[in-house]
Design a protein around this motif. Structure first.
Motif, short mmCIF file in Angstrom:
data_model
loop_
_atom_site.label_atom_id
_atom_site.label_comp_id
_atom_site.label_asym_id
_atom_site.label_seq_id
_atom_site.Cartn_x
_atom_site.Cartn_y
_atom_site.Cartn_z
N ASP A 13 0.82 -1.10 0.10
CA ASP A 13 0.06 0.06 -0.25
C ASP A 13 0.88 1.20 -0.16
O ASP A 13 0.45 2.42 -0.60
CB ASP A 13 -1.02 -0.06 1.13
N LEU A 14 1.79 1.12 0.63
CA LEU A 14 3.10 2.25 0.54
C LEU A 14 3.33 2.57 -0.57
O LEU A 14 3.37 3.65 -1.15
CB LEU A 14 4.37 1.90 1.44
N THR A 15 3.72 1.54 -1.62
CA THR A 15 4.02 1.49 -2.87
C THR A 15 2.97 2.14 -3.52
O THR A 15 3.47 3.25 -4.44
CB THR A 15 4.44 0.13 -3.45
N LYS A 16 1.93 1.86 -3.41
CA LYS A 16 0.70 2.54 -4.44
C LYS A 16 0.44 4.07 -3.73
O LYS A 16 0.22 4.64 -4.62
CB LYS A 16 -0.68 1.71 -4.09
N LEU A 17 0.83 4.05 -2.62
CA LEU A 17 0.75 5.53 -2.06
C LEU A 17 1.78 6.47 -2.89
O LEU A 17 1.36 7.57 -3.26
CB LEU A 17 0.86 5.67 -0.57
N ARG A 18 2.86 6.04 -2.85
CA ARG A 18 3.94 6.62 -3.73
C ARG A 18 3.61 7.08 -5.15
O ARG A 18 3.63 7.94 -5.60
CB ARG A 18 5.13 5.92 -3.50
N ARG A 19 3.05 5.82 -5.73
CA ARG A 19 2.63 5.91 -7.09
C ARG A 19 1.34 7.01 -7.21
O ARG A 19 1.56 7.94 -8.17
CB ARG A 19 2.19 4.33 -7.46
N ASP A 20 0.44 6.92 -6.34
CA ASP A 20 -0.77 7.50 -6.81
C ASP A 20 -0.53 9.04 -6.07
O ASP A 20 -1.30 9.86 -6.50
CB ASP A 20 -1.83 6.94 -6.30
N ARG A 21 -0.08 9.09 -4.94
CA ARG A 21 -0.11 10.54 -4.02
C ARG A 21 0.96 11.03 -3.92
O ARG A 21 1.12 12.36 -3.26
CB ARG A 21 -0.89 10.25 -2.59
N VAL A 22 2.20 10.64 -4.40
CA VAL A 22 3.52 11.34 -4.17
C VAL A 22 4.21 11.38 -5.38
O VAL A 22 4.38 10.60 -6.23
CB VAL A 22 4.31 10.53 -3.17
N GLY A 23 4.81 12.68 -5.54
CA GLY A 23 5.79 13.01 -6.64
C GLY A 23 7.18 12.97 -6.30
O GLY A 23 7.47 13.38 -5.18
N PHE A 24 8.02 12.53 -7.40
CA PHE A 24 9.55 12.73 -6.80
C PHE A 24 10.30 13.55 -8.00
O PHE A 24 10.25 13.47 -9.00
CB PHE A 24 10.29 11.31 -6.38
N VAL A 25 11.46 14.16 -7.48
CA VAL A 25 12.45 14.93 -8.28
C VAL A 25 13.67 14.60 -7.34
O VAL A 25 13.98 14.89 -6.37
CB VAL A 25 12.31 16.36 -8.45
N PHE A 26 14.49 13.79 -8.18
CA PHE A 26 15.97 13.47 -7.46
C PHE A 26 16.95 14.17 -8.19
O PHE A 26 16.52 15.12 -9.20
CB PHE A 26 16.25 12.08 -7.45
N GLN A 27 17.93 14.19 -7.31
CA GLN A 27 19.17 15.05 -7.67
C GLN A 27 19.48 14.54 -9.32
O GLN A 27 19.97 15.66 -10.36
CB GLN A 27 20.27 14.80 -6.79
N ALA A 28 19.72 13.27 -9.57
CA ALA A 28 20.26 12.91 -10.64
C ALA A 28 19.78 11.42 -10.87
O ALA A 28 18.88 10.91 -10.20
CB ALA A 28 21.89 12.77 -10.91
N PHE A 29 19.81 11.03 -12.20
CA PHE A 29 19.38 9.65 -12.61
C PHE A 29 18.01 9.42 -12.22
O PHE A 29 17.51 8.70 -11.64
CB PHE A 29 20.04 8.42 -11.96
N ASN A 30 17.20 10.53 -12.81
CA ASN A 30 15.77 10.42 -12.35
C ASN A 30 15.01 9.83 -13.37
O ASN A 30 13.82 9.47 -13.19
CB ASN A 30 15.29 11.90 -12.59
#
Lengths: 856, 256
Positions: B94-111
Motif C-alpha cells: 500500500d505504501l508503494t501504491k501511495l507513492r505511485r498515486d499521491r507522491v511525486g519525486f524529483v531526485f538530484q540525478a538519474f531521475n
C-alpha cells in the motif's frame, strides 16, 4: 596485481557461481565419459587376460575384412586337421581346436531368448585340456557326447536351470534340445563378464554353428622351457595351413579385448560429442558473464589504468580471474564426472555386466585433461572481454559506462553475410539433382558454417528481433511489458549471447526432431508403398544375428488362409567392385518369384524379376558412386570366408527396405553354411482378415521366440518405435546443454539487474509494486528465451530440411515436421525463461529502495 | 528571523489544508555504541499549496525526514501522514501504491528510466497504476516545462537541465498530494537551475501544488515559501518567505 585479482574475484563470488556451474557441467560430462570408458576397458582387458591365461599360442584363419558391426576382424575358418598338425610342432605340449558361435539364440526355462542387447550368449566347444581351458567345471561334469551341455553357474542361477534340465538352442536347423550335465565357472567368477556360456563337445559345437569339421582357432600350450614367442615361431615355421595367422595367447586376448572396447568406443565418442556441445554452450555463458563483469568494472579498471596499471596488467588480471575460475570449476567438474561415471557404472551393472573387483579406473591424466579443458574453455571465453578491458581509457574513470555498439557493427554484419554465403555455397549441392553421397560431408560443414553465421549475426539481429518477439507485450502488460521489451533490446550483444546458448541447444533438438520425423515419414512411405503384405516376421531383438530356419517359411505357407510367403536373408560381407576396391557390405537375399504381391521394390534400372541365381541388385547411389553398371561382375566375400561372384542384374532404388546389395535368396547358401531368414512377408488369401489367422500363425512362429510376428501396423510402429527410443536418449543428452543455457539466462539477468540497481530503485520509488517488478524481469527473460527458441527452431528446421534433401538417395526423402513437439519446445523455452527469472526477479523485488537509489 | 517552538500536537484527523505531517518522528540507526539518531522527534505540518525548503548541514536528518515523509523509509517511532493516511500503518504494497498515486519525486540525478522516452517517463507513475493521463493537464504541464518537441527523445538525448524538467513534469503529471524534491538542482548549471526552480514555483503558484525540497543551496531555498532548518535531527529554525541573502546569513551561523 594478483592480489587485486583475488579481491575482485572474492567480491564477485556469488555472481561467478553460475559461471562455474556452466563449466562444471560440461567438464563433468567429459571426465565421466573418460572414467567410464577406461573402467569398461579395464574390465574387458581383465576378462580376456583370464581367457588367454593357459594359452601360449593361437592359430587363426587368415583375416578377411573388418566387420561393420563391431565384431572386429572377420577370419576364415580352419579345418579340423590343423589341430593335429599344430600338436605335432616341436615345443607344443598340447593343442586343441575350438569353435564358438555368438549368433545362436538360447532360450531360458520360460522359453524366452536369453541376452539381447546386453552381454553376449556364447555357444562353444568345451576345452578338454584343463590348462588350456578358460572355463572349469564347478558342479556336475563336462559334456562328453552330442546332446550334452554345460552352462555357466551365473546363467543357471538367473534362469533357474539345474543339472538334468533341458536347454533349447535355436539354430538354422531349427530347435535343438540339449541336456545340462554340468555347471561351469570362469576362474573365480560364475560368469565371464555377464555373458551366458553354453559348452558342448567340439563336434556338437561345430554342428550347432552349421560348420562341421571347422574351427575358429586352435589353442596351443608350450612345453616346459619353451616361451610363447618361441612357440609361435615354431608353429609359423611348421606351416600348418595356408595363410594361417599365429599369435601369442596374450596378443589374441588383447585383440579381442580391443575389438570389444572399440564397440564401446562408439558409445564414448557420442558422449564426448555431447560433452563438447555442453562446453560450447558453456563457452557463451562464460564469455557473457565476463563481458558483463568487465563492463560493470569499467570504472574500476579505468581507475587502475589512471593510477598507472599497464594494459598488459589489466589483461593479465582479467585472464587470471578466468584462469582461477577455470581451474576451480575443472576440479569440481572432474569430481562430479567421477560421480557420474559411478552412477552410469551402477546402471550397467544392473544391466547384467558383473565382474569381480571392478573398481572405477581414474587415471591422474584424466584430472589433468579435464582441468585443462575447463581452464582452456574459460580462458578462451574470457579473452574477448579481457581485450575489451584493456581498451578502457583511463578517462573512463570519470565518465559513464560506454554504450554497447555491437548492434550496429558493420564488421560483424559483414562477417555474418560472408559466412552465410559460404554456408550457402557449401550446402548448395543438397538442392541439386541427386546429390552424391560424398557431398554429405561438405553439406554438413556448410550447415555448421550457417549455424556460426547466425551466432555471429546475433547481436545485429537481437535488437529488431526482440522488438518483434516482444511486440505484443506492452499491449497486454502495459508499462511493465514495455520495460521488459526495452530491457531485452538495450544490450544486443548480451541478449544475443544469452540467447545463443539456447539457440544451439534448441537448434540441435529441433534438427534431430525434424530429421527423425522425416526419417519416420520416409520409412512409413517406403513401407506404405513397398510392403503390400499383411504380416511380417522379423527377429525380436534387432541386435540379433539369428534369423529363422528356412523351414519356418515353408511351415507358414502351409497355414490355411495364407496366399503366399516370401523370405529375406541377410549376410555381412565385403564386396569387391574392382580388384583395388573393396567395400564392407550387408548383402540381402530375396526370392524374386514370391516377392510380388508382398513387397514392391522401387527400381532405377531393370526389374526385380531380372534377378535370378548368380545375379545381384545394386542400389542406385552406390552404383553411381562406384561406377557399377548392369552386367558387371562383383565378388562377395562373407564372414565365414566363402566367396561367390555375381553379375549385376539391375539397379535398385529402395534403400529403406532393400539396402544396397541384394542377391537371390537361393544364393545365400554360397555365402553362409546354413542361411537363416531375417524377414518373412506374408500375404493372406482374399477375404481373410489378419485377426482371423493370427492364432494359427502364432502357433507356427511360437517355437522360435527369437522371431516376432507383426501385422502391418505393428511392423511400421516397431520401426518408428526404434527411432523414438533413440531420440529420447539424444534429447536427454541435449537437455544438459539446455540446462546450461537456462543457467546462462539466469546469470545474465542477475548481472543486468545488478547493473540496473539504481533504475530499479527509481521505479520502486515511483510506485512500481514488487509484483510488477518481478513480472517485468520475468517477461524480459521470456523474450530472450523465446528469441533463442525461435531462432533455434528455425535454424533446426532449415538444417534438417537440407539434410533430408542431401540424404534423399539414402532413403530419407520425406520432409516432415513434428509440429506438436516443436510447439512443446517453444512453450518449454518460454517456461525455461520464467524459471530462469525466478531468482533474479525475486532478488530485484527485494531491493532496498533507498539503498538502490543511492547506488553509484 | 524568529525561532519558533514546534507546533502543538495535531488533532486525530489532520485538517484538509495539511498535505503531509510528521508527528514526533524519530529515526534511529544502529544499536548501542554505534547508535545514530537521525531524527529526534520531529513534528511538522506541510500546508497545501506551499513550497517548503528543508536545509541543514550534512547529517542533520533532512534527507531522512524527507524519505520518511515520502514512504521510502520507516520511522523508529512517531508517525507520518500524507493527507489523511497514516503511513506508519501501511503495508509495503500500500505504501508503494501511495507513492505511485499521491507522491511525486524529483531526485538530484538519474531521475529517468533510460529505456523510456521523455513522454513515457512523465506518465510512468500513471502507467504503473494502469491509468490514462489527463490529456489537458499533461499538455499544460509539458508546455509549462517547455518540453513540447522533446517528448519522443530518450534521456540520453537530453541535456541535464532537460532531464530535470522531465522529472518535474513527471512529478506534476499525476497531480500528487505532495511533491518531494531531493536537491533537484544539485547537478545543474545556474541557468538550468533557475529554470527548474521557476517551474516549481509556478507549479505552486499557478497549479496549487505542494512541494517539499531538500537543498543545500540558499539561492534555491529562496524560491520557497518557508525554509525549515534541521540540525541534529531536530527543527531548529523556520524562515518564512526568505530572500537568498536571508538564508545565506542564517546558514552562516551553522558554518555549513
Amino acid at each position: 596485481m594478483f592480489r587485486t585479482t583475488l579481491r575482485s574475484l572474492w567480491s564477485h563470488k556469488r555472481r561467478l557461481i553460475s559461471t562455474c556451474v556452466a563449466v562444471i557441467l560440461g567438464v563433468a560430462f567429459m571426465s565421466g565419459t573418460l572414467v567410464l570408458n577406461s573402467t569398461i576397458g579395464r574390465i574387458f582387458d581383465d576378462l580376456f587376460a583370464d581367457f588367454g591365461q593357459g594359452v601360449d599360442a593361437v592359430v587363426r584363419g587368415p583375416a578377411l575384412f573388418e566387420s561393420q558391426t563391431g565384431n572386429g576382424t572377420q577370419r576364415a575358418l580352419l579345418d579340423d586337421s590343423i589341430t593335429d598338425k599344430v600338436a605335432a610342432v616341436p615345443g607344443v605340449a598340447a593343442a586343441e581346436g575350438s569353435m564358438a558361435s555368438f549368433q545362436l539364440t538360447v532360450l531360458d526355462k520360460q522359453g524366452d531368448p536369453i541376452g539381447g542387447a546386453g552381454p553376449p550368449t556364447v555357444v562353444g566347444s568345451w576345452d578338454t585340456d584343463e590348462q588350456l581351458a578358460s572355463y572349469q567345471v564347478a558342479e556336475g561334469r563336462a559334456p562328453e557326447r552330442a546332446g550334452e551341455a554345460i552352462i555357466d553357474r551365473a546363467g543357471a542361477d538367473k534362469s533357474d536351470f539345474v543339472i538334468g534340465d533341458d536347454i533349447v538352442i535355436i539354430t538354422a536347423k531349427g530347435r535343438e534340445t540339449l541336456k545340462i550335465v554340468g555347471l561351469s565357472r570362469f576362474g573365480e567368477a560364475d560368469s565371464a563378464g555377464g555373458s551366458f556360456f553354453v559348452g558342448t563337445t567340439l563336434p556338437e559345437a561345430q554342428r550347432l554353428a552349421g560348420e562341421p569339421g571347422k574351427l575358429n582357432q586352435v589353442n596351443a600350450r608350450a612345453e616346459e622351457g619353451v616361451s610363447a614367442e618361441q612357440l609361435v615361431a615354431n608353429i609359423e615355421e611348421a606351416q600348418v595351413g595356408p595363410g594361417v595367422d599365429v599369435v601369442t595367447g596374450k596378443q589374441a586376448a588383447d585383440e579381442q579385448a580391443s575389438d570389444i572396447k572399440q564397440g564401446f568406443g562408439f558409445f564414448t565418442t557420442i558422449l564426448l560429442v555431447f560433452a563438447a556441445i555442453a562446453l560450447f554452450v558453456g563457452w557463451f555463458i562464460i564469455s557473457n558473464t565476463f563481458g558483463i563483469l568487465v563492463a560493470q568494472r569499467t570504472r574500476e579498471l579505468a581507475l587502475l589504468r589512471a593510477i598507472g596499471a599497464t594494459r598488459r596488467q589489466v589483461l593479465t588480471s582479467v585472464l587470471l580471474e578466468a584462469g582461477i575460475i577455470g581451474v576451480f570449476s575443472g576440479v569440481i567438474g572432474f569430481l562430479a564426472g567421477v560421480g557420474l561415471a559411478l552412477l552410469a557404472f551402477e546402471a550397467l551393472k544392473s544391466f547384467g555386466l558383473q565382474l569381480p573387483g571392478a573398481n572405477l579406473i581414474v587415471e591422474p591424466s584424466y584430472a589433468l585433461i579435464t582441468v585443462s579443458v575447463g581452464l582452456l574453455i574459460t580462458a578462451i571465453a574470457a579473452v574477448g572481454p579481457a581485450i575489451r578491458a584493456t581498451r578502457v581509457p583511463p578517462i573512463a574513470a570519470l565518465r559513464d559506462v560506454a554504450v554497447d555498439s555491437s548492434g550496429r557493427s558493420r564488421l560483424r554484419a559483414g562477417l555474418a553475410v560472408v559466412l552465410l554465403v559460404l554456408g550457402g555455397i557449401l550446402i548448395k549441392p543438397a538442392f541439386g539433382v541427386e546429390p552424391a553421397s560424398d557431398q554429405i560431408k561438405s553439406v554438413g560443414l556448410g550447415l555448421g558454417v550457417l549455424l556460426l553465421a547466425v551466432l555471429v549475426a546475433g547481436p545485429v539481429i537481437a535488437r529488431p528481433l526482440a522488438r518483434v518477439v516482444g511486440a505484443g507485450l506492452p499491449l497486454i502488460k502495459g508499462i511493465t511489458g514495455r520495460l521488459s521489451r526495452e530491457n531485452a533490446m538495450r544490450s544486443p550483444r548480451r541478449t544475443a549471447s544469452t540467447a545463443s546458448a539456447l539457440i544451439i541447444g534448441v537448434a540441435l533438438v529441433s534438427f534431430i526432431s525434424v530429421f527423425a520425423s522425416s526419417a519416420k515419414a520416409s520409412i512409413n512411405a517406403a513401407i506404405g508403398n513397398g510392403f503390400e503384405g499383411d504380416y511380417i516376421i522379423q527377429p525380436a531383438n534387432q541386435f540379433s544375428f539369428t534369423g529363422a530356419p528356412p523351414s519356418l517359411a515353408a511351415d507358414i505357407a502351409e497355414v490355411d488362409g495364407v496366399q503366399s510367403v516370401t523370405a529375406l536373408t541377410f549376410t555381412e560381407g565385403q564386396v569387391t567392385v574392382r580388384p583395388d576396391r573393396q567395400i564392407g557390405a550387408f548383402v540381402g537375399g530375396i526370392d524374386p518369384k514370391t516377392t510380388p504381391g508382398i513387397f514392391t521394390f522401387k527400381m532405377s534400372q531393370g526389374a526385380v524379376s531380372d534377378l535370378g541365381p548368380g545375379g545381384i541388385l545394386v542400389d542406385k547411389a552406390v552404383a553411381r558412386d562406384e561406377g557399377i553398371e548392369v552386367g558387371d561382375t562383383l565378388t562377395v566375400l562373407s564372414g565365414s570366408g566363402r566367396t561367390a561372384s555375381f553379375t549385376v542384374a539391375a539397379i535398385s532404388d529402395d534403400p529403406a527396405i532393400l539396402g544396397q546389395w541384394t542377391i537371390d535368396r537361393a544364393d545365400t547358401a554360397k555365402l553362409t553354411a546354413e542361411p537363416t531368414d531375417f524377414l518373412l512377408g506374408i500375404r493372406l488369401d482374399p477375404g481373410v482378415t489378419p485377426d482371423d489367422i493370427r492364432p494359427a500363425l502364432r502357433k507356427v512362429v511360437e517355437p522360435f521366440p527369437n522371431m516376432k510376428l507383426q501385422d502391418r501396423e505393428q511392423y511400421t510402429s516397431s520401426i518408428v518405435g526404434t527411432i523414438t527410443a533413440l531420440l529420447n536418449v539424444i534429447y536427454a543428452l541435449l537437455a544438459v546443454s539446455i540446462v546450461i543455457a537456462l543457467i546462462g539466462i539466469a546469470n545474465t539477468l542477475s548481472l543486468s539487474i545488478h547493473e540496473r540497481t539504481r533504475e530499479l530503485g527509481l521505479l520502486r520509488a515511483m510506485g512500481m509494486t514488487r509484483s510488477q517488478l518481478r513480472s517485468s524481469v520475468r517477461w524480459e527473460a521470456v523474450i530472450v528465451a523465446l528469441m533463442g527458441t525461435a531462432i533455434g527452431i528455425g535454424l533446426g528446421m532449415a538444417l534438417s530440411y537440407t539434410m533430408v534433401k542431401v540424404l534423399a538417395s539414402q532413403g530419407v526423402d520425406e520432409f516432415a515436421v513434428d509440429a506438436p513437439f516443436l510447439i512443446f519446445v517453444v512453450l518449454g523455452g518460454a517456461a525455461l525463461g520464467v524459471l530462469a527469472s525466478v531468482r533474479p526477479a525475486w532478488k530485484a523485488s527485494k531491493l532496498n529502495v533507498l539503498e538502490a537509489i543511492a547506488t553509484e | 528571523m524568529t525561532t519558533t517552538t514546534p507546533p502543538p500536537p495535531p488533532p486525530a484527523a489532520p485538517s484538509t489544508t495539511v498535505a503531509a505531517r510528521a508527528v514526533d518522528a524519530t529515526k534511529v540507526y544502529g544499536e548501542g555504541e554505534t547508535q545514530v539518531v537521525a531524527l529526534a522527534g520531529v513534528t511538522v505540518d506541510f500546508t497545501r499549496g506551499q513550497f517548503t525548503a528543508i536545509m541543514g548541514p550534512s547529517g542533520s536528518g533532512k534527507s531522512t525526514l524527507m524519505h520518511c515523509l515520502a514512504g521510502l523509509d520507516e520511522l523508529t517511532s512517531g508517525s507520518v501522514w500524507i493527507e489523511g493516511t497514516n503511513l506508519t500503518e501501511l503495508r509495503e504494497k500500500d505504501l508503494t501504491k501511495l507513492r505511485r498515486d499521491r507522491v511525486g519525486f524529483v531526485f538530484q540525478a538519474f531521475n529517468l528510466i533510460p529505456t523510456l522516452t521523455a513522454e513515457e517517463n512523465i506518465v510512468l507513475p500513471l502507467s504503473l497504476a494502469g491509468n490514462d493521463p489527463d490529456r489537458s493537464w499533461f499538455d499544460q504541464v509539458v508546455s509549462t516545462v517547455g518540453l513540447g518537441n522533446r517528448l519522443q527523445h530518450r534521456p540520453s538525448e537530453l541535456s541535464g537541465g532537460q532531464q530535470q524538467r522531465v522529472a518535474v513534469a513527471r512529478a506534476l503529471a499525476s497531480k500528487p498530494a505532495i511533491i518531494f524534491a531531493d536537491e533537484p538542482t544539485g547537478n545543474l548549471d545556474s541557468h538550468s537551475s533557475t529554470e527548474i526552480l521557476e517551474f516549481m514555483r509556478r507549479a505552486v503558484d499557478d497549479y496549487h501544488q505542494t512541494i517539499v525540497m531538500v537543498t543545500h543551496d540558499p539561492r534555491a531555498a529562496s524560491y520557497a515559501d518557508r525554509v525549515l532548518v534541521l540540525a541534529d535531527g531536530q527543527i531548529v529554525n523556520e524562515l518564512i518567505d526568505p530572500s537568498a541573502d536571508d538564508v545565506v546569513d542564517f546558514m552562516k551561523t551553522f558554518g555549513d
